[in-house]
Motif scaffolding. Structure first.
Motif, PDB file in Angstrom:
ATOM      1  N   GLN A 256      21.436 -14.132  80.274  1.00  0.00           N
ATOM      2  CA  GLN A 256      22.247 -15.587  79.994  1.00  0.00           C
ATOM      3  C   GLN A 256      22.751 -15.388  78.414  1.00  0.00           C
ATOM      4  OE1 GLN A 256      23.501 -18.064  81.758  1.00  0.00           O
ATOM      5  NE2 GLN A 256      22.383 -17.835  83.679  1.00  0.00           N
ATOM      6  N   THR A 257      22.136 -14.351  77.786  1.00  0.00           N
ATOM      7  CA  THR A 257      22.572 -14.389  76.380  1.00  0.00           C
ATOM      8  C   THR A 257      22.502 -12.811  76.274  1.00  0.00           C
ATOM      9  OG1 THR A 257      20.541 -15.983  76.029  1.00  0.00           O
ATOM     10  CG2 THR A 257      21.337 -14.545  74.069  1.00  0.00           C
ATOM     11  N   LEU A 258      23.964 -12.666  75.130  1.00  0.00           N
ATOM     12  CA  LEU A 258      24.047 -11.619  74.894  1.00  0.00           C
ATOM     13  C   LEU A 258      23.059 -10.783  73.725  1.00  0.00           C
ATOM     14  CD1 LEU A 258      27.966 -11.804  74.223  1.00  0.00           C
ATOM     15  CD2 LEU A 258      26.874 -10.704  76.068  1.00  0.00           C
ATOM     16  N   MET A 259      22.526  -9.667  73.863  1.00  0.00           N
ATOM     17  CA  MET A 259      21.559  -8.885  73.083  1.00  0.00           C
ATOM     18  C   MET A 259      20.388  -9.910  73.014  1.00  0.00           C
ATOM     19  SD  MET A 259      23.529  -6.886  70.200  1.00  0.00           S
ATOM     20  CE  MET A 259      21.943  -6.273  69.670  1.00  0.00           C
ATOM     21  N   GLU A 260      19.731 -10.173  74.106  1.00  0.00           N
ATOM     22  CA  GLU A 260      18.786 -11.292  74.141  1.00  0.00           C
ATOM     23  C   GLU A 260      17.708 -10.952  73.377  1.00  0.00           C
ATOM     24  OE1 GLU A 260      17.172 -11.811  77.765  1.00  0.00           O
ATOM     25  OE2 GLU A 260      17.089  -9.696  78.553  1.00  0.00           O
ATOM     26  N   ARG A 261      17.346  -9.851  73.011  1.00  0.00           N
ATOM     27  CA  ARG A 261      16.085  -9.436  72.173  1.00  0.00           C
ATOM     28  C   ARG A 261      16.179  -9.658  70.776  1.00  0.00           C
ATOM     29  NH1 ARG A 261      15.640  -5.609  76.183  1.00  0.00           N
ATOM     30  NH2 ARG A 261      16.385  -4.030  74.749  1.00  0.00           N
ATOM     31  N   THR A 262      17.539 -10.041  70.295  1.00  0.00           N
ATOM     32  CA  THR A 262      17.786 -10.165  68.974  1.00  0.00           C
ATOM     33  C   THR A 262      17.740 -11.669  68.504  1.00  0.00           C
ATOM     34  OG1 THR A 262      19.101  -9.285  67.125  1.00  0.00           O
ATOM     35  CG2 THR A 262      20.264 -10.184  68.987  1.00  0.00           C
ATOM     36  N   VAL A 263      17.827 -11.899  67.061  1.00  0.00           N
ATOM     37  CA  VAL A 263      17.715 -12.873  66.628  1.00  0.00           C
ATOM     38  C   VAL A 263      18.684 -14.214  67.210  1.00  0.00           C
ATOM     39  CG1 VAL A 263      16.559 -12.025  64.721  1.00  0.00           C
ATOM     40  CG2 VAL A 263      19.058 -12.410  64.529  1.00  0.00           C
ATOM     41  N   PRO A 264      18.327 -15.183  67.201  1.00  0.00           N
ATOM     42  CA  PRO A 264      19.241 -16.644  67.634  1.00  0.00           C
ATOM     43  C   PRO A 264      20.530 -16.713  66.808  1.00  0.00           C
ATOM     44  CG  PRO A 264      16.990 -17.257  67.412  1.00  0.00           C
ATOM     45  CD  PRO A 264      16.765 -15.786  66.963  1.00  0.00           C
ATOM     46  N   ARG A 265      20.446 -16.202  65.653  1.00  0.00           N
ATOM     47  CA  ARG A 265      21.795 -16.515  64.718  1.00  0.00           C
ATOM     48  C   ARG A 265      22.829 -15.482  65.387  1.00  0.00           C
ATOM     49  NH1 ARG A 265      22.615 -15.734  58.321  1.00  0.00           N
ATOM     50  NH2 ARG A 265      24.959 -15.996  58.550  1.00  0.00           N
ATOM     51  N   ALA A 266      22.330 -14.372  65.763  1.00  0.00           N
ATOM     52  CA  ALA A 266      23.166 -13.026  66.180  1.00  0.00           C
ATOM     53  C   ALA A 266      23.608 -13.433  67.298  1.00  0.00           C
ATOM     54  CB  ALA A 266      22.199 -11.882  66.206  1.00  0.00           C
ATOM     55  N   HIS A 267      22.898 -14.171  68.180  1.00  0.00           N
ATOM     56  CA  HIS A 267      23.407 -14.475  69.431  1.00  0.00           C
ATOM     57  C   HIS A 267      24.543 -15.425  69.292  1.00  0.00           C
ATOM     58  CE1 HIS A 267      18.999 -14.150  71.247  1.00  0.00           C
ATOM     59  NE2 HIS A 267      19.419 -13.444  71.153  1.00  0.00           N
ATOM     60  N   GLN A 268      24.516 -16.574  68.535  1.00  0.00           N
ATOM     61  CA  GLN A 268      25.718 -17.395  68.142  1.00  0.00           C
ATOM     62  C   GLN A 268      26.917 -16.772  67.473  1.00  0.00           C
ATOM     63  OE1 GLN A 268      25.375 -20.705  69.326  1.00  0.00           O
ATOM     64  NE2 GLN A 268      27.657 -20.455  68.818  1.00  0.00           N
ATOM     65  N   GLN A 269      26.435 -15.778  66.656  1.00  0.00           N
ATOM     66  CA  GLN A 269      27.643 -15.143  66.054  1.00  0.00           C
ATOM     67  C   GLN A 269      28.249 -14.126  67.304  1.00  0.00           C
ATOM     68  OE1 GLN A 269      27.832 -16.448  63.244  1.00  0.00           O
ATOM     69  NE2 GLN A 269      28.113 -14.384  61.934  1.00  0.00           N
ATOM     70  N   LEU A 270      27.737 -13.604  68.033  1.00  0.00           N
ATOM     71  CA  LEU A 270      28.390 -12.967  68.999  1.00  0.00           C
ATOM     72  C   LEU A 270      29.046 -13.684  70.042  1.00  0.00           C
ATOM     73  CD1 LEU A 270      25.645 -10.337  69.922  1.00  0.00           C
ATOM     74  CD2 LEU A 270      27.696  -9.906  68.777  1.00  0.00           C
ATOM     75  N   LEU A 271      28.595 -14.658  70.220  1.00  0.00           N
ATOM     76  CA  LEU A 271      29.297 -16.006  71.126  1.00  0.00           C
ATOM     77  C   LEU A 271      30.582 -16.367  70.524  1.00  0.00           C
ATOM     78  CD1 LEU A 271      28.972 -17.241  74.032  1.00  0.00           C
ATOM     79  CD2 LEU A 271      27.716 -19.097  72.712  1.00  0.00           C
ATOM     80  N   ASN A 272      30.323 -16.732  69.380  1.00  0.00           N
ATOM     81  CA  ASN A 272      31.643 -17.227  68.681  1.00  0.00           C
ATOM     82  C   ASN A 272      32.745 -15.921  68.539  1.00  0.00           C
ATOM     83  OD1 ASN A 272      30.237 -19.594  68.004  1.00  0.00           O
ATOM     84  ND2 ASN A 272      29.678 -18.937  65.891  1.00  0.00           N
ATOM     85  N   PHE A 273      32.310 -14.760  68.344  1.00  0.00           N
ATOM     86  CA  PHE A 273      32.989 -13.736  68.013  1.00  0.00           C
ATOM     87  C   PHE A 273      33.869 -13.462  69.345  1.00  0.00           C
ATOM     88  CE2 PHE A 273      34.168  -9.204  69.271  1.00  0.00           C
ATOM     89  CZ  PHE A 273      35.055  -8.686  67.976  1.00  0.00           C
ATOM     90  N   PHE A 274      33.475 -13.521  70.565  1.00  0.00           N
ATOM     91  CA  PHE A 274      34.031 -13.161  71.805  1.00  0.00           C
ATOM     92  C   PHE A 274      34.619 -14.347  72.310  1.00  0.00           C
ATOM     93  CE2 PHE A 274      30.705  -9.891  72.187  1.00  0.00           C
ATOM     94  CZ  PHE A 274      31.677  -8.813  72.412  1.00  0.00           C
ATOM     95  N   GLN A 275      34.403 -15.519  72.077  1.00  0.00           N
ATOM     96  CA  GLN A 275      35.038 -16.780  72.543  1.00  0.00           C
ATOM     97  C   GLN A 275      36.228 -17.032  71.727  1.00  0.00           C
ATOM     98  OE1 GLN A 275      32.143 -19.805  72.244  1.00  0.00           O
ATOM     99  NE2 GLN A 275      31.507 -19.550  74.469  1.00  0.00           N
ATOM    100  N   SER A 276      36.635 -16.512  70.492  1.00  0.00           N
ATOM    101  CA  SER A 276      37.768 -16.175  69.671  1.00  0.00           C
ATOM    102  C   SER A 276      38.877 -15.442  70.403  1.00  0.00           C
ATOM    103  CB  SER A 276      37.428 -15.987  68.185  1.00  0.00           C
ATOM    104  OG  SER A 276      37.273 -14.413  68.414  1.00  0.00           O
ATOM    105  N   PHE A 277      38.391 -14.714  71.420  1.00  0.00           N
ATOM    106  CA  PHE A 277      39.586 -14.164  72.177  1.00  0.00           C
ATOM    107  C   PHE A 277      39.917 -14.992  73.361  1.00  0.00           C
ATOM    108  CE2 PHE A 277      37.557 -11.031  69.420  1.00  0.00           C
ATOM    109  CZ  PHE A 277      38.637 -10.137  68.845  1.00  0.00           C
TER     110      PHE A 277
END
Length: 443
Positions: A256-277
């Motif tokens: 349910q999360t991109l790169m689930e084993r990394t830190v929560p802030r990275a999860h949100q950064q990735l989500l923001n990046f892909f949703q910007s397209f």
């Protein structure tokens, strides 16, 4: 002894269980890996059950045949405190010419007779492959021919390993078989993707030849799918979106999360990046199970159907250890095919065989950085075994991860936090790629 028996004896005394060698000072000069004559005689009397006279004579034969030489330059062997050394360097065979294998070779060249066995004959900077997906001209900057261009102190054999015995490797180049002897063996064969689906438009992102050949299809495609929400999948998807923002892109992730084993802030950064397209769709919590070739249709375990003209598969991570299934160390593979190693990165039960990188059973992220850390420990421990010094233990830990998101954006993740993002992180990632290629020992 006849010739065959004597050659076996000569190999035995140079093995890890042979004469004990270590560094000693002689006339204000430090001599690496030497031994005292009396210790060689004692080894022969104990292990071969010879009397002292015959042991001395056998050691003298080693000297006469040029296998052993006196540090002082004496022609005859003497049973005493005089120092001797082997005239030939110990043989280190490294299976795999990736990050870890090359680093071990770089650190041991000169002190050992180093041979790399690699079935491709070239090194590829795997973390930089996403850049090649959208720009095939970059291939030459991430690939290096180790078969012909590696440093003069390192031999390279382009061949496939068919079997491994305690002190030999069986090789095949497709035309003939050959046996390669070793004193130390380092297994560094990395990993591969066992794709969940197959088809002519499904691209294994570890296969650069297929990436290059399929680039015209990517250019003309209106819809693209990337399977896998780990680091590789995220980087490939990011590179495609930045290079071709007009294309419809599906990023499919079983979690349910991109790169689930990394830190929560990275999860949100990735989500923001892909949703910007606007043309990007995240398909999270879905596992791909089926591919229908004529319709170019992907079907997930939840019944979702996705049409894509080209598909990049970044899932199905597997250790590349199939060549070990019939070897002497087959029993040291766990149920998933990873090699069981101890704290010194020795294969369990084998003092002189090491494993590094993706193939080990160490519970940590399978990163190029970790392969390099492994290689430093292994190179040091091989030296320590020769010098009779305590072995160094490998310690797992958080590594800095650089995650590229297209041409000018990246995240730098250090343990529990994102320490850099944007263009500066992207520049650092590019410098790391350049440094990786620069560090390869060249002619």
């Amino acid at each position: 002894l006849n010739v065959k028996k004597f050659n076996e004896f000569a190999e035995q005394v140079q093995s890890i269980n042979g004469f004990e060698t270590r560094g000693r000072w002689h006339n204000l000069k430090y001599i690496e890996r030497c031994f005292k004559g009396m210790h060689a005689v004692q080894w022969c009397t104990k292990n071969l059950r010879l009397n002292q006279h015959h042991a001395v004579e056998l050691c003298n034969q080693l000297t006469k045949k040029g296998i052993v030489a006196s540090v002082k330059g004496d022609k005859n062997f003497v049973n005493g405190s005089f120092l001797y050394m082997f005239t030939q360097k110990k043989k280190v065979v490294i299976v795999g010419g990736g990050f870890g294998g090359l680093e071990v070779a770089r650190r041991l060249q000169g002190s050992f007779d180093v041979t790399i066995v690699d079935k491709k004959g070239y090194f590829e900077n795997i973390p930089a492959i996403p850049k090649v997906v959208v720009d095939p001209s970059r291939l030459s900057s991430i690939r290096f021919n180790i078969e012909t261009n590696l440093g003069a102190n390192i031999k390279v054999i382009k061949a496939e390993v068919k079997n491994i015995k305690r002190n030999t490797v069986l090789l095949s180049n497709g035309r003939q078989m050959a046996t390669l002897k070793f004193n130390y063996l380092v297994l560094a064969t990395g990993s591969f993707y066992e794709l969940p689906i197959k088809g002519t438009r499904i691209i294994d992102v570890l296969n650069t030849e297929k990436i290059i050949n399929s680039f015209p299809l990517l250019e003309s495609a209106r819809s693209v799918a990337v399977i896998g929400g780990g680091a590789v999948g995220v980087e490939v998807a990011g590179a495609i979106l930045v290079r071709f923002p007009e294309k419809k892109l599906y990023l499919i992730c079983a979690s349910q999360t991109l790169m689930e084993r990394t830190v929560p802030r990275a999860h949100q950064q990735l989500l923001n990046f892909f949703q910007s397209f606007h043309h990007c769709t995240l398909v999270l919590g879905h596992r791909v199970t089926t591919y229908v070739e004529p319709e170019n249709l992907i079907i997930t375990d939840k019944g979702k159907q996705i049409a894509a003209e080209i598909i990049y598969a970044c899932v199905g991570f597997m250790p590349n250890t199939n060549y070990l299934l019939k070897s002497d160390i087959a029993s040291k593979l766990d149920e998933k095919g990873f090699v069981k190693v101890n704290r010194h990165l020795q294969v369990e039960g084998f003092k002189h065989i090491f494993a590094i990188g993706d193939i080990t059973n160490i519970k940590e992220e399978k990163l190029a950085q970790n392969a390099k850390y492994h290689s430093r420990i292994v190179a040091k421990n091989i030296m320590h075994l020769e010098e009779l010094l305590p072995l160094t233990k490998y310690k797992t830990g958080d590594r800095i991860m650089l995650l590229s998101l297209g041409k000018d954006k990246a995240l730098m993740i250090d343990g529990s936090k994102v320490v850099l993002e944007g263009k500066i992180a992207s520049k650092i990632k590019s410098l790391v790629d350049v440094k990786t290629m620069w560090e390869i020992p060249k002619k």
